[in-house]
Design a protein around this motif. Structure first.
Motif, short mmCIF file in Angstrom:
data_model
loop_
_atom_site.label_atom_id
_atom_site.label_comp_id
_atom_site.label_asym_id
_atom_site.label_seq_id
_atom_site.Cartn_x
_atom_site.Cartn_y
_atom_site.Cartn_z
N GLY A 105 0.82 -1.20 0.00
CA GLY A 105 0.00 0.00 0.00
C GLY A 105 0.85 1.25 0.00
O GLY A 105 2.08 1.18 -0.10
N ASP A 107 1.03 5.53 1.66
CA ASP A 107 0.47 6.60 2.48
C ASP A 107 0.90 7.91 1.83
O ASP A 107 1.36 7.91 0.68
CB ASP A 107 0.86 6.48 3.96
CG ASP A 107 2.35 6.64 4.25
OD1 ASP A 107 3.10 7.09 3.35
OD2 ASP A 107 2.77 6.33 5.38
N ASP A 156 -7.40 -1.13 -3.96
CA ASP A 156 -7.27 -0.22 -2.82
C ASP A 156 -5.88 -0.39 -2.21
O ASP A 156 -5.44 -1.50 -1.92
CB ASP A 156 -8.35 -0.56 -1.79
CG ASP A 156 -8.30 0.32 -0.56
OD1 ASP A 156 -7.74 1.44 -0.63
OD2 ASP A 156 -8.82 -0.11 0.49
N THR A 158 -4.90 1.12 0.67
CA THR A 158 -4.94 1.50 2.07
C THR A 158 -4.13 0.51 2.89
O THR A 158 -4.29 -0.71 2.75
CB THR A 158 -6.39 1.54 2.59
OG1 THR A 158 -7.14 2.45 1.78
CG2 THR A 158 -6.44 1.99 4.05
N THR A 164 0.48 1.33 9.43
CA THR A 164 0.40 2.77 9.64
C THR A 164 0.97 3.15 11.01
O THR A 164 1.74 4.11 11.13
CB THR A 164 -1.07 3.24 9.53
OG1 THR A 164 -1.57 2.89 8.23
CG2 THR A 164 -1.20 4.73 9.73
#
Length: 178
Positions: A105, A107, A156, A158, A164
């Protein structure tokens, strides 16, 4: 030197192989065999060697997907900003294994990859790597620029919550003390 030879062999194999081209969003599977130069005094793969092999797995995915060429045309190159790895089993001399690499993913600052060492279906070690892209002319490439350059993502991107949290925990501020 062993890594240089592996890099050359990997590059040749990708260019000459009839293996299908990958999307940047696919999982690459890079085969390896444990050599003498991979071993530590306890005769299993040295923990630092795993990190070097991770580089080759990421490179193969970028080569086979064409992303390496795209990034080069833009004057961009990747650097590892942070990584975490968990070791579950050992690898010893002569054993074959594969390194599975995939984009996990993004960020607002980085791209994250999951890379897993597998032998006979068993997980040997798993890493998560945070990579940033830099410009040869100076400065950082934002993930949205990267995504635009490769035509976006079909899924996606995410990040899982723990990734995170980890990324926030390992972030080093330039304003802090040494």
């Amino acid at each position: 030197m062993n890594l240089i030879f592996r890099l050359l062999l990997l590059t040749l194999r990708v260019r000459l192989s009839p293996r299908r081209r990958l999307s940047l969003w696919d999982e690459s599977r890079t085969p390896f065999r444990v050599t003498l130069t991979d071993l530590d005094p306890l005769r299993h793969v040295n923990n630092g060697k795993y990190l070097s092999l991770l580089d080759l797995g990421r490179f193969e995915l970028m080569l086979r997907s064409g992303a390496w060429r795209t990034f080069g045309e833009h004057g961009w190159y990747p650097v590892v900003a942070a990584q975490t790895i968990t070791y579950k089993r050992s690898l010893t001399l002569g054993q074959r294994f594969e390194l599975r690499s995939r984009v996990l993913g993004v960020d607002e600052r980085a791209v994250y990859m999951e890379q897993t060492f597998v032998r006979h279906g068993n997980v040997i070690a798993r890493a998560v790597v945070q990579a940033r892209f830099l410009r040869r002319t100076g400065g950082t490439v934002q993930p949205d620029e990267l995504l635009a350059a490769v035509g976006g993502s079909p899924r996606d991107l995410t990040l899982p919550g723990w990734v995170t949290a980890w990324a926030g925990a390992v972030r080093v501020s330039g304003a802090g003390r040494a």
